[in-house]
Design a protein around this motif. Structure first.
Motif, short mmCIF file in Angstrom:
data_model
loop_
_atom_site.label_atom_id
_atom_site.label_comp_id
_atom_site.label_asym_id
_atom_site.label_seq_id
_atom_site.Cartn_x
_atom_site.Cartn_y
_atom_site.Cartn_z
N THR A 244 -1.55 1.82 -5.04
CA THR A 244 -0.31 2.44 -5.48
C THR A 244 0.87 1.47 -5.50
OG1 THR A 244 0.15 3.12 -3.19
CG2 THR A 244 -1.02 4.69 -4.60
N LYS A 245 0.63 0.22 -5.08
CA LYS A 245 1.66 -0.81 -5.03
C LYS A 245 2.85 -0.36 -4.18
CE LYS A 245 0.44 -3.30 -9.21
NZ LYS A 245 0.91 -3.99 -10.42
N GLU A 246 2.54 -0.07 -2.91
CA GLU A 246 3.56 0.40 -1.97
C GLU A 246 3.46 -0.38 -0.67
OE1 GLU A 246 3.65 5.01 -3.63
OE2 GLU A 246 2.29 4.42 -2.02
N ILE A 247 4.58 -0.47 0.04
CA ILE A 247 4.66 -1.25 1.28
C ILE A 247 5.42 -0.45 2.33
CG2 ILE A 247 5.77 -3.26 2.36
CD1 ILE A 247 5.25 -4.83 -0.16
N LEU A 248 4.93 -0.48 3.56
CA LEU A 248 5.68 0.04 4.70
C LEU A 248 6.11 -1.16 5.54
CD1 LEU A 248 6.63 2.53 6.35
CD2 LEU A 248 4.53 2.30 7.68
N ALA A 249 7.40 -1.26 5.82
CA ALA A 249 7.91 -2.46 6.49
C ALA A 249 8.90 -2.08 7.58
CB ALA A 249 8.57 -3.39 5.48
N GLN A 250 9.13 -3.03 8.48
CA GLN A 250 10.11 -2.88 9.55
C GLN A 250 11.11 -4.03 9.41
OE1 GLN A 250 9.55 -0.53 12.36
NE2 GLN A 250 11.69 -0.87 12.84
N LYS B 297 2.23 -2.20 6.66
CA LYS B 297 1.10 -1.64 5.92
C LYS B 297 1.31 -1.83 4.43
CE LYS B 297 -0.26 2.03 9.19
NZ LYS B 297 -1.69 1.67 9.29
N ILE B 298 0.18 -1.90 3.71
CA ILE B 298 0.26 -2.06 2.26
C ILE B 298 -0.72 -1.11 1.60
CG2 ILE B 298 0.98 -4.48 2.34
CD1 ILE B 298 -1.95 -5.24 1.74
N ASN B 299 -0.43 -0.78 0.34
CA ASN B 299 -1.34 0.00 -0.48
C ASN B 299 -1.42 -0.68 -1.83
OD1 ASN B 299 -2.68 1.96 -2.07
ND2 ASN B 299 -1.91 3.61 -0.75
N ASP C 122 -6.37 6.99 1.90
CA ASP C 122 -5.45 7.01 0.76
C ASP C 122 -5.15 5.61 0.23
OD1 ASP C 122 -5.19 9.79 0.86
OD2 ASP C 122 -3.63 9.66 2.40
N GLY C 123 -5.83 4.61 0.83
CA GLY C 123 -5.65 3.24 0.34
C GLY C 123 -4.77 2.36 1.20
N TRP C 124 -4.27 2.88 2.34
CA TRP C 124 -3.38 2.10 3.20
C TRP C 124 -4.17 1.25 4.19
CZ3 TRP C 124 1.71 1.54 2.48
CH2 TRP C 124 2.33 2.45 1.63
#
Length: 240
Positions: free
Chosen positions: A207-213, A202-204, A74-76
């Motif tokens: 879709t210009k999205e970010i998963l962060a902690q 993680k980044i995409n 999915d692009g991640w």
């Protein structure tokens, strides 16, 4: 009306007044207890997983199952696998990276600590873009007191322009950084405050999205990028 009747009336009035006072106190106590319960419930809700209703159909968000299903197809991708350039500054020097040029003025006594005394940092950092001076940042402290400041260069908001960041403050479970994003409208780098507490996992780019902690004590956060802004879309349950 005789004196005896008047005394009985006063006694009755006093009794009614006391009853009203006790009733009022009881109501206030019940209201306070209800407020405490509501506060506790609000706190519990903050620790639960949630998702902004605006983004319910975002692919990969699976809050009910307790995680984010962010697949490579999915692009991640893992942020650590990206080509991320870091430059370490510990003295007065100039360095160039592609179209960016940095001129750092180091000061060995920029910061005074009660525990370790004086330690250094960047007194002035001049940033040139295509040989034109666009920014000057002053008093960049060495957040870890290790004798160097790391400038990380990366296109954080995936708009095709290089940005950079540096650590601003360190803590036991979280750290703050200044993310300096290039704004084509002003032709300058701007420190965007809502990026400051960010540990990218993680980044995409598509879709210009970010998963962060942001903080190790709390659940991961799913962000969507809108220009220079970072929008919090969803959050996992806290780790507390």
């Amino acid at each position: 009306m005789n004196i005896t009747s008047m005394k009985k009336l006063n006694t009755s009035n006093l009794l009614i007044m006391y009853l009203l006072i006790f009733a009022s106190i009881g109501c206030n106590n019940n209201q306070n207890k209800q407020t405490e319960i509501n506060s506790s419930s609000d706190s519990d809700e903050e620790n639960e997983m949630w998702i902004d209703s605006t983004y319910k159909n975002v692919e990969g968000l699976n809050i009910k199952e307790g995680n984010f299903n962010l697949e490579e197809e999915d692009g991640w991708i893992d942020f650590e696998t990206e080509e991320i350039d870091r430059i370490r500054i510990s003295k007065t020097e100039d360095f160039t990276f592609k179209e960016l040029r940095f001129k750092a003025i180091w000061d060995d006594k920029l910061t005074l600590s009660d525990n370790i005394g004086y330690y250094g940092g960047i007194k002035h950092l001049k940033i040139y873009l295509n040989n034109q001076l666009v920014n000057v940042f002053d008093s960049i402290e060495d957040a870890d007191a290790l004798g160097e400041i790391v400038i990380t260069i990366y296109d954080y908001n995936f708009d095709g322009n290089l940005d950079f960041s540096y650590k601003r403050e360190s803590g036991a479970t979280a750290s703050y950084s200044n993310y300096c994003l290039y704004n084509p409208s002003s032709d300058k780098f701007e420190v965007i405050e809502n990026w400051s507490l960010l540990r990218i996992q993680k980044i995409n780019k598509r879709t210009k999205e970010i998963l962060a902690q942001p903080d190790w004590r709390y659940g991961r956060v799913f962000y969507k990028i809108n220009g220079l802004e970072l929008i919090k879309v969803a959050k996992e349950k806290d780790n507390l």
